[in-house]
Write a protein that holds these residues in place. Structure first.
Motif, mmCIF file in Angstrom:
data_model
loop_
_atom_site.group_PDB
_atom_site.id
_atom_site.type_symbol
_atom_site.label_atom_id
_atom_site.label_comp_id
_atom_site.label_asym_id
_atom_site.label_seq_id
_atom_site.Cartn_x
_atom_site.Cartn_y
_atom_site.Cartn_z
ATOM 1 N N ALA A 181 0.006 2.200 5.035
ATOM 2 C CA ALA A 181 -1.175 1.472 4.560
ATOM 3 C C ALA A 181 -1.461 1.757 3.089
ATOM 4 O O ALA A 181 -2.103 0.949 2.417
ATOM 5 C CB ALA A 181 -2.386 1.830 5.413
ATOM 6 N N ASP A 182 -0.970 2.886 2.593
ATOM 7 C CA ASP A 182 -1.214 3.269 1.195
ATOM 8 C C ASP A 182 -0.015 3.040 0.289
ATOM 9 O O ASP A 182 0.049 3.608 -0.806
ATOM 10 C CB ASP A 182 -1.606 4.747 1.117
ATOM 11 C CG ASP A 182 -3.021 4.981 1.585
ATOM 12 O OD1 ASP A 182 -3.794 4.014 1.616
ATOM 13 O OD2 ASP A 182 -3.348 6.136 1.904
ATOM 14 N N LEU A 183 0.933 2.237 0.692
ATOM 15 C CA LEU A 183 2.112 2.017 -0.149
ATOM 16 C C LEU A 183 1.769 1.341 -1.474
ATOM 17 O O LEU A 183 2.250 1.759 -2.530
ATOM 18 C CB LEU A 183 3.155 1.189 0.598
ATOM 19 C CG LEU A 183 3.934 1.925 1.678
ATOM 20 C CD1 LEU A 183 4.811 0.963 2.444
ATOM 21 C CD2 LEU A 183 4.741 3.042 1.077
ATOM 22 N N GLU A 184 0.978 0.290 -1.431
ATOM 23 C CA GLU A 184 0.665 -0.430 -2.663
ATOM 24 C C GLU A 184 -0.097 0.430 -3.674
ATOM 25 O O GLU A 184 0.268 0.452 -4.845
ATOM 26 C CB GLU A 184 -0.100 -1.724 -2.378
ATOM 27 C CG GLU A 184 0.760 -2.825 -1.803
ATOM 28 C CD GLU A 184 0.832 -2.800 -0.294
ATOM 29 O OE1 GLU A 184 0.382 -1.802 0.321
ATOM 30 O OE2 GLU A 184 1.347 -3.766 0.281
ATOM 31 N N PRO A 185 -1.151 1.163 -3.267
ATOM 32 C CA PRO A 185 -1.822 2.013 -4.259
ATOM 33 C C PRO A 185 -0.913 3.097 -4.830
ATOM 34 O O PRO A 185 -1.063 3.487 -5.983
ATOM 35 C CB PRO A 185 -2.986 2.638 -3.486
ATOM 36 C CG PRO A 185 -3.216 1.754 -2.333
ATOM 37 C CD PRO A 185 -1.892 1.142 -1.996
ATOM 38 N N ALA A 186 0.042 3.579 -4.033
ATOM 39 C CA ALA A 186 0.921 4.643 -4.512
ATOM 40 C C ALA A 186 1.996 4.114 -5.450
ATOM 41 O O ALA A 186 2.308 4.739 -6.465
ATOM 42 C CB ALA A 186 1.580 5.347 -3.332
ATOM 43 N N PHE A 187 2.549 2.965 -5.148
ATOM 44 C CA PHE A 187 3.670 2.459 -5.935
ATOM 45 C C PHE A 187 3.278 1.395 -6.949
ATOM 46 O O PHE A 187 4.048 1.101 -7.854
ATOM 47 C CB PHE A 187 4.762 1.921 -5.001
ATOM 48 C CG PHE A 187 5.496 3.004 -4.296
ATOM 49 C CD1 PHE A 187 6.556 3.638 -4.898
ATOM 50 C CD2 PHE A 187 5.106 3.419 -3.041
ATOM 51 C CE1 PHE A 187 7.233 4.654 -4.260
ATOM 52 C CE2 PHE A 187 5.773 4.436 -2.382
ATOM 53 C CZ PHE A 187 6.837 5.057 -2.998
ATOM 54 N N LEU A 188 2.130 0.796 -6.784
ATOM 55 C CA LEU A 188 1.626 -0.186 -7.747
ATOM 56 C C LEU A 188 0.245 0.257 -8.215
ATOM 57 O O LEU A 188 -0.753 -0.385 -7.919
ATOM 58 C CB LEU A 188 1.546 -1.574 -7.096
ATOM 59 C CG LEU A 188 2.818 -2.118 -6.456
ATOM 60 C CD1 LEU A 188 2.519 -3.399 -5.706
ATOM 61 C CD2 LEU A 188 3.895 -2.328 -7.491
ATOM 62 N N PRO A 189 0.168 1.376 -8.947
ATOM 63 C CA PRO A 189 -1.145 1.941 -9.281
ATOM 64 C C PRO A 189 -1.982 1.052 -10.183
ATOM 65 O O PRO A 189 -3.201 1.104 -10.138
ATOM 66 C CB PRO A 189 -0.802 3.261 -9.977
ATOM 67 C CG PRO A 189 0.572 3.069 -10.498
ATOM 68 C CD PRO A 189 1.254 2.132 -9.541
ATOM 69 N N GLY A 190 -1.357 0.226 -10.974
ATOM 70 C CA GLY A 190 -2.105 -0.653 -11.864
ATOM 71 C C GLY A 190 -2.538 -1.941 -11.205
ATOM 72 O O GLY A 190 -3.166 -2.784 -11.824
ATOM 73 N N GLY A 191 -2.211 -2.113 -9.933
ATOM 74 C CA GLY A 191 -2.562 -3.327 -9.216
ATOM 75 C C GLY A 191 -1.703 -4.518 -9.608
ATOM 76 O O GLY A 191 -2.138 -5.658 -9.543
#
Length: 127
Positions: free
Chosen positions: A69-79
């Protein structure tokens, strides 16, 4: 005058070397790497357990689901808008949900193989 120029050049070169050394020793991407290591360990132990009696896999599958569930915040921190990565992450979450829903050990083992394949699909493009 020549000594002053040599001191200036020496300071400049020293500053450049110090900045390069700091950049090399700085830990990079520690959170995403740690996240992948924990997911790899949880998946490996879940697969080993699914080969036996499946007892205790609920916590490992829950951990995999929470980390996925936290993949995007971890790998795409700038959104950033990375549609391909989001598609891989959604596929991984769907495979983890299937593995969680599987009650029988053979079905869970097959679903965990699909989870591993979803991981490999993403790693093929992003490693």
């Amino acid at each position: 005058m020549r000594y002053l120029a040599c001191v200036g050049v020496g300071l400049f070169v020293g500053l450049l070397c110090a900045l390069m050394a700091m950049a090399l020793t700085r830990p990079r991407d520690t959170y995403p790497r740690a996240m992948m290591n924990v997911m790899k360990h949880a998946l490996g132990t879940a697969r080993a357990t699914a080969a036996g009696d499946c007892a205790g896999n609920e916590s490992r599958l829950r951990l995999l689901g929470l980390l996925a569930a936290d993949l995007e915040p971890a790998f795409l921190p700038g959104g950033e808008d990375e549609r391909v990565f989001r598609r891989y992450a959604d596929s991984l979450r769907a495979r983890i949900a299937e593995a969680t829903a599987a009650a029988a050990c053979p079905a869970q083992a097959t679903a965990l193989t699909a989870v591993e394949n979803a991981c490999d699909d993403c790693h093929r493009d992003y490693r």
